[in-house]
Write an enzyme that holds these catalytic residues in place. Sequence first.
Site: not given
Length: 536
Positions: A134-135, A155, A168, A218, A225, A294-295, A304
């Site tokens: 999302g971002r 990011k 975002g 990053r 993931r 999701d992390n 994350d």
Amino acid sequence: MPVAAGREANRSVARRFSSRSPIRTGARTAKVAIRFPTPHSVPLTLDQLHLDNRLARLGDAYGARVAPTPLSQPRLLHADAEVAALFDLDPSTLSSEAFVETFAGNRPLPGAEPFAALYAGHQFGVYVPQLGDGRAMLLGQVRNARGESWDLQLKGAGQTPYSRFADGRAVIRSSVREYLASAAMQHLGIPTTRALSLIVGDDPVRRETIERAAVICRVAPSHLRFGNFEVFYYRNQPQRLAPLADHVIDEHFPQLRETPDRYAAWLAEVIERTARLIAQWQAVGFCHGVMNTDNMSILGLTLDYGPYGFLDAFDAHHICNHSDEGGRYAYDRQPGIGYWNCSRLLQATLPLLDADEQRAVEIAESLLERYGPQYSKTMTGLWRAKLGLRDEQDQDVELINRFLGLLHAGRGDFTRSFRLLADVAMASDASAGPLRDEMRDLAAFDAWLPDYRARLQAQALGDDERRAAMNAVNPKFVLRNHLAQQAIEDAERGGASEIETLLSLLRKPYDEHPGFETYAAEPPPEARLIEVSCSS
């Protein structure tokens, strides 16, 4: 004591898969500071980087092509030449206007194909059917002269189709925390994503208050993931799983390409990497804060950095994320959550394991059984090293857990206590006094100390050699929340001196660094109530 070590860890996380979460196949439930390391190859300019977004080439089913939103008046707050060296970027490039414009998202890199990945995930135990970057947006992969491939991901570079009504953007506060944490974890020897640059702008961003935007780049072998696989299982699109799994295997597990059961072999490696990673977190007192699926990295990296925290006063039940009202991701629950998250990955990849559903479940259950022993073996080895125990004896687990119980009962400072433990001599003298001062239950400590000394005397290792070995695994410096907050406040004023000071300490966290004792001290009373949340 619910702090797992050895057999205790095995009991806490190695429960049968079907007893907790059965796999089912039915209904889907400022001043720029730059350091210059020695380059490993001929350095490259920005225009000489060859980006190749191999994830984007899998197709639009796996994400969306996006364009960064330009950052107003971008300024480089800090850049890490150590990270630039991973993909052979010339460190002199880091201070250039082109570098700032590129990694603010204002200038495209040659060959870049910005791509936001699609994924889903279990957030605080509840399945969320669509999340995605999302971002964040993946610019592509760069292969260095040694043949290693590195993702470059921005990011905070603006909205994507997965922003879900959000802007975002990232803010200075969260970006400084991630920038520092990725360096801290790397130099503690813990697998992690890295951060190349921290660029700030003038764009206002609304969180709890109005803050200013920032973008970090990053860098990691992969940012994929568990949730990248979950989304296709729950959408009942099993045909999407194999191409993504093959991509991961080809890129990161090439030795498995020709293995007939390559998917099972790959998942076994992911599970064991995850178990080892979380054991490493526990050993340094690191709390992730949001261990949603999701992390969770498909490569076993720390991924994350949101409301993370390193323990100050040791509380085995510490919750570092004040948004986590139920304590799902408390320190002592992290090993069990890692196990549960691996079960979700295995459920999502059942169609890869066997065409027969029952046989796929049996394979998945056998793979999950690898987690507990791997965690227990790694965790016990790490605790032994932290206590200076070179060999293995049957009573070690009890001795370790008794010490952790003393720290928990007295809320002794986690990092400082292990450094003080190294100074305890085998002889009965006053060397244990500073450590004793960290304890609340003095009678229990006085009962434990002779047993510890007797254990040390049973191994052929002198005090000096043992002290050096313990100080090589017990850091003096970790990224405490109040130190990160100091760096944030400096950055919000346009400065980078606190970031630079912290990085100089965190890059060598086991060294003494005379003159910087305040950075190794427990937080002052006014800084002990710092809270971090999912917006961090």
